[in-house]
Design a protein around this motif. Structure first.
Motif, PDB file in Angstrom:
ATOM      1  N   ARG A   1      84.398 -51.245  14.626  1.00 17.96           N
ATOM      2  CA  ARG A   1      84.413 -50.702  15.991  1.00 17.96           C
ATOM      3  C   ARG A   1      83.981 -51.805  16.940  1.00 17.96           C
ATOM      4  NH1 ARG A   1      82.491 -46.253  13.416  1.00 17.96           N
ATOM      5  NH2 ARG A   1      80.285 -46.612  13.842  1.00 17.96           N
TER       6      ARG A   1
ATOM      7  N   HIS B   1      82.854 -40.277  15.313  1.00 22.31           N
ATOM      8  CA  HIS B   1      83.160 -41.707  15.350  1.00 22.31           C
ATOM      9  C   HIS B   1      84.272 -42.003  16.347  1.00 22.31           C
ATOM     10  CE1 HIS B   1      81.441 -41.083  11.264  1.00 22.31           C
ATOM     11  NE2 HIS B   1      80.814 -42.215  11.550  1.00 22.31           N
TER      12      HIS B   1
ATOM     13  N   GLU C   1      76.221 -41.501  16.867  1.00 25.95           N
ATOM     14  CA  GLU C   1      76.900 -42.719  16.423  1.00 25.95           C
ATOM     15  C   GLU C   1      76.809 -43.829  17.472  1.00 25.95           C
ATOM     16  OE1 GLU C   1      78.466 -43.832  13.660  1.00 25.95           O
ATOM     17  OE2 GLU C   1      77.623 -42.094  12.645  1.00 25.95           O
TER      18      GLU C   1
ATOM     19  N   SER D   1      82.711 -42.096  19.829  1.00 26.39           N
ATOM     20  CA  SER D   1      81.397 -42.718  20.002  1.00 26.39           C
ATOM     21  C   SER D   1      81.421 -43.872  20.983  1.00 26.39           C
ATOM     22  CB  SER D   1      80.856 -43.190  18.652  1.00 26.39           C
ATOM     23  OG  SER D   1      81.648 -44.231  18.106  1.00 26.39           O
TER      24      SER D   1
END
Length: 926
Positions: free
Chosen positions: A486, A510, A443, A513
């Protein structure tokens, strides 16, 4: 995707496709080895004048080094042969059997370097994650080896011929679906044999399992429908399951693309047109004219043909790892495409695919997502069973885009398109496994290149406030900062922010990441952006292997940086970026855990520990193969293997601290199951107590007594049986029409939950049976509404001279009361009321003579997952009183087993793996 309660037999799971993940999928933990941890990688500190590129990184669970750099050894001739000969010429350095290596790729780099990537094969069978890479410079007689590394697993002795029929292996793969209703219409595509590493290894059969249309899984807003399942070919049990990596769909494996600008074999001719984007702005698009005179979104101007399909609102599941035969590209009767092309996201997906291709070709020298100029396919305007599909994902062969309500389609964000297409590049290079740290790096790299592509295309400076944001342009209203999914400048570190979990977000792919992605983004801020992009891409394409972790990622970037000509000052800056995010040797030891580790990276994916009187028993992939091991809960001495090496699956154990009993099945042991027993010394004989083809459950042992429950396949009736001191089994009588579950045994007493129908109501009754008296001495009845099932009472345990159980309310989301009853039937005590905020839900109890312990889980918090919200262990005195936290360890805490007093053992994920740990007493407030 909702979390499901953990069963007694598995650590658990679901799986997902590589997605942007606005919702968090779950996955099964991979099996890990029982071997002692290898020395920490030799990542040099960033201070001083030392070269921060490690000269040698020792391997984990293998004698082969993970990385050797600083070489300049002649290797003339054909690159593949030269690489193989180099490894063979240095057996003491590499510990690699070149006879087990098969060429996977020989990739030239834009700077004259070449990477030869070998796949390890044991007896001709691929080893999962087994790849070894040789890096060459120069050509012909001037060719030299400059570095070597990867993952090569020494000591594999696994068989290469399956002992279980293919039909049984396929059935086990289908049974791995977490929702039984999904098994209707499910398929299991056999992808062949694979050896799982760890100790001597395990021979498995690999299946891609795609659920049917039933159940509650569906796309779930994540595209999470297919799973990769590895079934042990000697036992017929699931050894590993993780996110799907399905073969490329048929639409993406068409005939080779024509030369740019030429007509295709099916009569498509290059053309240009216009189409509105998602904002309604006109955009010039490269399209194709069909023989019928119409036009479609197919770009033939590049070696990789780019085609964009409009799903027309069809379900995302129809396109997940497949391409429907009736699917057609977005079309128009004229070169001017209609407004719907923009509203559905097709225009942006099409244009962005070309921008991403150009970035990888012009900046990094890569010809398309697969490196071979293969077709690039996108699908937009998918739904979630008619509702908006709130995600985007790469399914192994194409991009699939949905849209959040009130937002622009996901394809409208160039960083999102770059993110999903980079997953394709990762699949065709390092192929990082989508679980835990390797999945988080997967990711992170997708985030990094997604943002780098957008920043480059838009001409943004690295200090622009939006440069580090992902998906910030998707909102129709609000600020980019509020909209972003993000951000790579969130300053998260391993020591402060790592979320250690086994069952949330596929091991945190996630959630964790941006720890690694933030370090990469800091590298891009520190170096010239073009240089940084080339360094990170070189690390991905030429150094990383599927099962690498954060430390291996750090070393890969540093080694790639030296290859790209970074000087020591620049290399120290790169090392400093990783240091700032806590990615340095020994970070797991700096997490401040308050539990004592008994086995690092200990359990097999289907194991839960049991404990009693100072000893634990656990299924693990150990140095002597997969089997049951035992050790002391005070950590003294070395683990001892209990189960024989007979090719069977040995699990579901029970122990009283002196003896272990367990179930063996599969392999060459004949049909059905066998109950085995052995002393915990590991030196005594392994004896057989029973062979049966009935369903076996509830195995228990206490002194000379062993108890178990059998369910007759023909009648469906369940009965309890007792074996006393090795004598023949004796059935425990039940009234006609009664059943039982939740068997427990302690000090001459047997307990269970008895069930029967009273009119239209189901009765569940915690029950105590005296072996000496030969009769029931206590039975506490409760009623459940019609249709609610027999699970109102659960988790019965004998402890401290009392029977303990959970009383669960009708509301499945509600909390349960922990109760205990006298073994003579004289009364019930509420140990912990359901009204307590610490009362369990979906829990399994474990108890000693002093305390009851359990896991407390939470729904996903509105603000997102945190370490505090991950599953935690609690303990309450058997006599009642306030509940206390067992441990303040930050990560997820799973599969607790009571020892004696207040001591417990459990599987702790704080360090990013499943460690078997222990505490002597509760930590109290945290």
């Amino acid at each position: 995707m909702p979390q499901h309660p953990r069963t007694a037999r598995t650590l658990a799971v679901a799986a997902a496709t590589v997605a942007l993940a606005l919702t968090a999928p779950t996955a099964l933990a991979a099996p890990t080895a029982l071997a002692a941890p290898a020395p920490a990688p030799a990542s040099a500190p960033s201070a001083g004048g030392a070269d921060p590129v490690p000269a040698l990184v020792e391997g984990r669970d293998t004698a082969a080094p993970q990385l050797v750099t600083g070489l300049a050894e002649p290797a003339p001739g054909d690159p593949v042969r030269a690489a193989r000969d180099h490894l063979a010429a240095h057996p003491e350095r590499y510990r690699v059997d070149t006879g087990e290596l098969t060429e996977l790729a020989s990739t030239p780099g834009p700077d004259g370097r070449r990477t030869v990537r070998f796949e390890q094969r044991h007896g001709g069978i691929p080893v999962l994650g087994g790849q070894y890479l040789v890096h060459l410079t120069g050509q012909g007689d001037a060719q030299k080896v400059e570095s070597v590394g990867g993952r090569y697993f020494t000591g594999l002795t696994a068989p290469t011929t399956p002992a279980v029929p293919a039909e049984a292996l396929r059935a086990a793969a289908l049974d791995a679906l977490s929702d039984p209703q999904q098994r209707t219409g499910a398929t299991a595509e056999d992808l062949g044999a694979v050896v799982l590493p760890g100790g001597p290894g395990r021979l498995t059969e690999h299946y891609t399992v795609r659920p049917g249309t039933g159940g509650t899984g569906g796309t779930g807003g994540t595209g999470a429908t297919a799973r990769e399942v590895y079934v042990d070919a000697t036992t017929g049990t699931v050894a590993l399951a993780h996110d799907a990596r399905a073969p490329r769909p048929a639409a993406a494996t068409t005939a080779p693309a024509p030369a740019p600008g030429a007509a295709t074999a099916d009569g498509l001719r290059p053309a240009t047109g216009t189409a509105p984007d998602a904002h309604g702005r006109p955009a010039a698009v490269n399209i194709a004219q069909r023989p019928d005179g119409g036009y479609q979104l197919t770009d033939l101007t590049r070696p990789a043909a780019v085609t964009t399909y409009d799903a027309g609102g069809r379900d995302a599941g129809d396109f997940d790892h497949v391409m429907p035969a009736d699917a057609v590209p977005a079309s128009s009767p004229t070169p001017a495409f209609p407004a719907a092309t923009g509203d559905d996201g097709a225009t942006d997906a099409h244009v962005n695919a070309g921008i991403v291709y150009d970035f990888y070709r012009d900046r990094l020298g890569r010809n398309g997502l697969d490196g071979q100029g293969g077709p690039i396919v996108s699908v937009v305007n998918v739904s979630d069973h008619g509702a908006p599909f709130p995600n985007a994902f790469w399914d192994g062969g194409k991009m699939v885009y949905g849209a959040l309500p009130g937002h622009y389609p996901f394809s409208a964000a160039l960083d999102v398109s770059g993110h999903e297409m980079t997953h394709a590049v990762i699949d065709h290079t390092a192929n990082l496994t989508y679980f835990g740290q390797s999945g988080a790096m997967n990711e992170a790299l997708a985030d990094y290149f997604g943002n780098a592509i957008e920043v480059t295309a838009r001409g943004l400076a690295m200090d622009d406030p939006t440069a580090a944001l992902l998906g910030e342009s998707l909102c129709r209203t609000g600020t980019p900062q509020d909209c972003a999914n993000r951000r790579l400048d969130d300053h998260r570190t391993t020591v402060d922010d790592y979320l250690g979990t086994l069952d949330v977000d596929t091991g945190g792919v996630h959630l964790n990441s941006t720890i690694f992605g933030g370090a990469l983004w800091d590298v891009r801020r520190t170096l010239d952006p073009l240089t940084a992009d080339r360094v990170v891409y070189h690390a991905l394409a030429d150094y990383l292997t599927p099962s690498d972790d954060f430390l291996a990622g750090r070393d890969a970037v540093l080694a790639a940086g030296r290859d790209q000509g970074l000087d020591k000052r620049q290399l120290r800056a790169v090392a400093t970026a990783f240091d700032a995010h806590g990615i340095r040797a020994g970070w797991q030891q700096r997490l401040g855990m308050d539990a004592r580790t008994l086995l690092p990276a200990a359990p097999n994916g289907q194991a839960t520990p049991v404990a009693a009187n100072g000893h634990w028993v656990l299924l693990a992939d150990g140095p002597d193969g997969n089997g049951l091991y035992t050790g002391t809960t005070d950590g003294r001495g070395k683990p001892v293997r209990l189960s024989p090496q007979d090719g069977r699956f040995h699990s579901w154990a029970a122990t009283d601290g002196t003896t272990a009993v367990w179930e063996a099945q599969g392999g060459t042991g004949g049909p059905g199951k066998e109950i085995l027993t052995a002393p915990l010394t590991g030196t005594g004989p392994v004896r057989s107590l029973l062979r049966t083809t009935d369903s076996l459950d509830g195995l228990q042992v206490s002194g000379p007594d062993t108890a178990y429950a059998l369910t007759d396949h023909t009648t469906g009736r369940t009965r309890a049986y007792l074996v006393h001191d090795g004598a023949p089994a004796v059935g425990i009588p039940l009234p006609e029409g009664h059943g039982l579950f939740g068997l427990t045994l302690r000090d001459g007493l047997i307990g269970w939950t008895e069930t029967w129908q009273d009119g239209d109501r189901t009765v569940t009754a915690p029950t105590v049976y005296s072996i000496a008296a030969g009769k029931v001495t206590a039975q506490y009845t409760a009623h459940a509404p019609a249709g609610s099932g027999p699970s109102r009472t659960s988790s019965t345990l004998l402890a401290g001279g009392r029977l303990v159980w959970l009383d669960t309310p009708v509301d499945p989301a509600g909390r349960s009361t922990i109760r205990s009853g006298a073994v003579d039937g004289s009364g019930i005590v509420d140990v912990l009321a359901a009204s307590s905020p610490q009362a369990p839900r979906f829990a399994t109890l474990t108890a000693s003579d002093q305390a009851i312990s359990y896991q407390l889980t939470s729904a996903k918090p509105a603000g997102g997952w945190t370490n505090a919200a991950l599953p935690k262990l609690w303990q309450v005195p058997l006599a009642g009183g306030p509940a206390q936290r067992v441990s303040c360890d930050r990560g997820g805490q799973y599969a607790v087993a009571a020892d004696r007093g207040t001591r417990v053992v459990w599987l702790d994920a704080t360090a990013g793996r499943a460690d078997l740990v222990t505490r002597e007493r509760p930590a109290g407030g945290c």
